[in-house]
Design an enzyme around this catalytic site. Structure first.
Site, mmCIF file in Angstrom:
data_model
loop_
_atom_site.group_PDB
_atom_site.id
_atom_site.type_symbol
_atom_site.label_atom_id
_atom_site.label_comp_id
_atom_site.label_asym_id
_atom_site.label_seq_id
_atom_site.Cartn_x
_atom_site.Cartn_y
_atom_site.Cartn_z
ATOM 1 N N ASP A 153 0.830 -1.191 0.000
ATOM 2 C CA ASP A 153 0.000 0.000 0.000
ATOM 3 C C ASP A 153 0.872 1.252 0.000
ATOM 4 O OD1 ASP A 153 -2.630 1.397 0.514
ATOM 5 O OD2 ASP A 153 -1.550 1.977 2.324
ATOM 6 N N GLU B 277 1.681 -0.457 -5.006
ATOM 7 C CA GLU B 277 0.753 0.622 -5.330
ATOM 8 C C GLU B 277 1.651 1.843 -5.500
ATOM 9 O OE1 GLU B 277 -3.350 2.652 -3.676
ATOM 10 O OE2 GLU B 277 -1.784 2.155 -2.220
#
Length: 704
Positions: free
Chosen positions: A343, A379
């Site tokens: 993330d 990401e």
């Protein structure tokens, strides 16, 4: 109680069959107490007797799995210089393999006194309101389980949520719904195998907390991007509630999925923790060594925030890096997971301020013999300056391709753009990845993900509808690149409903026939809706849970056949880039692009921003990379027509050099074709507005 010196490594609580060694790092501490709790919550404090290289440690021969514990840190408290040690606060072990309970929000869990300012020390004991670390049972019978190592080009990812996937599933016993056990229930295994996915990407399962402001509104941190335990599986997802039960249950889930041929990828949140900014609670790192674990501003009372959540972990410090690397290795070696999706990974790459592709974090992963061998997905952005880094990660990494998502959404909603961008995204985004010697699988292609509209909502709403989040619809992305097909939300209009069905098929066909790795948002295949909520992070309810009773079975069958089609035809999952050049001196290229008239695209055609339609020839007869044992890879040739115009168009098929006889196999206006139409070279074919037509060259019969 006997306390022996023990060892500084490994960090955390390690049971060896006779007792437990405890070790915790703190450069700031002057004294550390180990706090043991019985089932009634009675606390016993024991000083850790030894310190080696800032690791405080001790061995207790009588402590067994299931023991609840925490730490209290004695040391300097000087907020102006970033030091916040406070022995009144019970702290979780950063290396805890299991955590029991959830935080009970009370002023005592904060390091300062409410209404007095952040420099006013709170002396209230936080233990009654804190979860506990738990000594875990390390022994588990894995049998012959091991990582599956499915090649990237054969991978199909299914992004899902442990709880939401099964909370409403009628074939799963109510007492286990929403748990690790339910995810690996035979009903779900059969579903995954029939769908054809090869990997489950689980939204965060590291132990996380539910934010105070959400709890006050009767909401919860459903998504879980609020980690506080990087080694502990979230205990609320365990069907059995005894302390530490989540560890064995998670392992059994992985073992069962592996036996079914399905990999497990974890969405991990190493960029920040649940302790928030200077106004946040003191749960672990903040009290153990605040100035070491976090990136602080020049005024060291405050935190640098590249994530939008209040703090950022300081990757420049060795023990912070070690914490993350130890966590990754633990999940690989002890929990048998197959990969990670990081993330806001750009935050991990920040050295001083700028994102550095060659940062220490990536260098360490590159040389690690364990971590470097699993699937690594970034990401590739964060919310800080210069944080959008799609295409800029190191060669060993794949990336969520945000440009693919944006381009494909714009194409199918009829936005003016050059066809060149769509062509690049469809063929794996070589413009982003080839320059770093990466291959098409560097692109994790997706149209929808947990963050944003579901596929059904993407074609049903122009605007977000997040009122249930309690923020007056101010949260969530405002620019969704969505199109409601003429009516906002629910409708009975048959024309609108038919167009929405076609658009969903268009997105899915584009996704699964593109080069790269497809990622399907869980539930899109059954038309899951969130009623227009594009930021359902706090909706632990029917808004987010999969509605299996009202599943779109027609779309599910379409999607199953589509994934099977991709698997049966290696031309859609090439390992190397198309070259756009003739093969063996013939006029036929490995890929070619055509206008409606059946002529190859010119430079002028590529530059027409208003053009919304094209044909693509894919040559499957000669694919350059052989199978693992050297056998040549051969496939049929394909001609794919994309018509993103709102009206039907007549396409002319290419000349005889490109193929003599074509079989029409798929038309998203109607679906998969049972009565397949045959067309000859230069025949004309009608493509309805907003549709895809897939034709296969009929002459290739030498199937492997």
């Amino acid at each position: 109680m006997k306390v022996w010196p023990g060892q500084p490594y490994p960090l955390g609580a390690v049971y060896d069959g006779s007792g437990t060694n405890f070790s915790v790092f703190s450069e700031a501490a002057e004294r550390i107490e180990l706090c043991l709790f019985d089932e009634k919550g009675k606390e016993k404090r024991i000083d850790l007797p030894e310190v080696t290289g800032y690791c405080w440690h001790g061995y207790l021969p009588s402590i067994e799995p299931g023991q609840r514990y925490g730490f209290r840190i004695h040391g300097p408290r000087d907020p102006v210089h970033g030091q916040l040690c406070n022995p009144a606060k019970l702290l979780l072990d950063p290396y805890a393999k299991a955590i029991d309970g959830q935080i009970q929000w009370n002023e005592a869990v904060f390091p300062y006194r409410f209404g007095k300012g952040i420099e006013a020390r709170s002396n209230s004991n936080s233990a009654p309101f804190m979860p506990r670390s738990v000594v875990h049972q390390p022994y588990f019978d894995w049998g012959g389980d091991r990582r599956l190592q499915i090649p990237w080009h054969e991978t199909v990812i299914y992004e899902t949520h442990v709880k939401g996937l099964t909370s409403r599933h009628p074939d799963i016993p109510p007492e286990i719904r929403g748990t690790y056990t339910a995810l690996a229930h035979p009903a779900m295994i059969d579903y995954f195998k029939q769908l054809g996915i090869t990997a489950i990407e689980l939204m965060p399962i590291h132990h996380f907390i539910h934010d105070n402001h959400l709890v006050e509104q009767g909401l919860r941190n459903y998504w879980g991007y609020n980690s506080i335990g990087y080694f502990a599986p979230h205990s609320e997802y365990a069907s059995q509630k005894r302390p530490g039960a989540a560890v064995a249950e998670f392992k059994q889930m992985v073992k069962t999925l592996h036996y079914a041929g399905i990999e497990v990828i974890l969405d991990v949140v190493y960029n920040h923790t649940a302790e928030g900014n200077h106004l946040g609670p003191m749960l672990s790192f903040k009290g153990i060594d605040n100035a070491y674990y976090y990136r602080l501003c020049d005024d060291r009372r405050y935190y640098k925030d590249y994530t939008g959540t209040g703090n950022s972990l300081n990757m420049r410090n060795p023990f912070v890096l070690q914490l993350i690397m130890d966590s990754l290795r633990y999940w690989i070696l002890e929990m048998h997971v197959d990969g990670f999706r990081f993330d806001l990974a750009a935050t991990l790459a920040r050295e001083l301020h700028d994102v550095d592709r060659l940062s220490v974090f990536f260098n360490i992963i590159q040389q690690d013999p364990i971590i470097s061998q699993v699937k690594l997905i970034a990401e590739p952005w964060d919310v800080g300056e210069g944080g959008y880094q799609v295409g800029n990660f190191p060669p060993a990494w794949s990336e969520w391709n945000g440009k693919y998502r944006d381009c494909v959404r714009d194409f199918w909603r009829g936005e003016n753009q050059t066809l060149g961008e769509f062509a690049s995204r469809f063929t794996g985004s070589s413009d982003l990845y080839e320059k770093t010697s990466r291959l098409p699988y560097a692109s994790i292609n997706f149209v929808t993900a947990h963050d944003g509209f579901t596929l059904n909502d993407l074609v049903s709403y122009n605007e977000k509808h997040n009122e249930a989040n309690g923020e007056k619809n101010r949260d969530g992305e405002n620019y969704n690149r969505s199109w409601n097909c003429g009516v906002e939300g629910k409708t009975d209009d048959p024309k609108v409903l038919q167009l929405r069905k076609r658009q969903k098929r268009n997105f899915l066909v584009t996704l699964f026939l593109s080069q790269g790795v497809p990622m399907l948002l869980g539930g899109d295949e059954i038309s899951r809706t969130q009623q227009g909520n594009n930021n359902a992070y706090c909706q632990d309810n029917e808004i987010s849970w999969y509605d299996w009773e009202n599943a779109d079975k027609d779309l599910l069958a379409f999607c199953q056949e589509l994934i099977k089609y991709r698997k049966n035809h290696p031309v859609f999952r090439r390992r190397h880039w198309f070259q756009g050049q003739p093969i063996h001196g013939s006029e036929v290229k490995d890929i070619a692009w055509f206008t409606l008239e059946g002529t190859q695209m010119s430079e002028k055609d590529w530059g027409l921003g208003y053009a919304k339609s094209l044909g693509i020839f894919l040559n499957g007869v000669t694919i350059p990379n052989p199978y693992p044992r050297g056998e040549p890879v051969k496939d049929d040739n394909f001609y794919i027509i994309f018509n993103a115009h709102h009206e039907a168009l007549i396409f002319t098929l290419p000349g005889i050099n490109w193929g003599t006889l074509w079989i029409k196999e798929l038309d998203t206006n109607v679906g998969w074709l049972e009565n397949k139409e045959s067309l000859k070279a230069e025949n004309q074919i009608k493509a309805e507005g907003c549709s895809v037509v897939v034709l296969r060259h009929a002459s290739w019969v030498n199937r492997q």
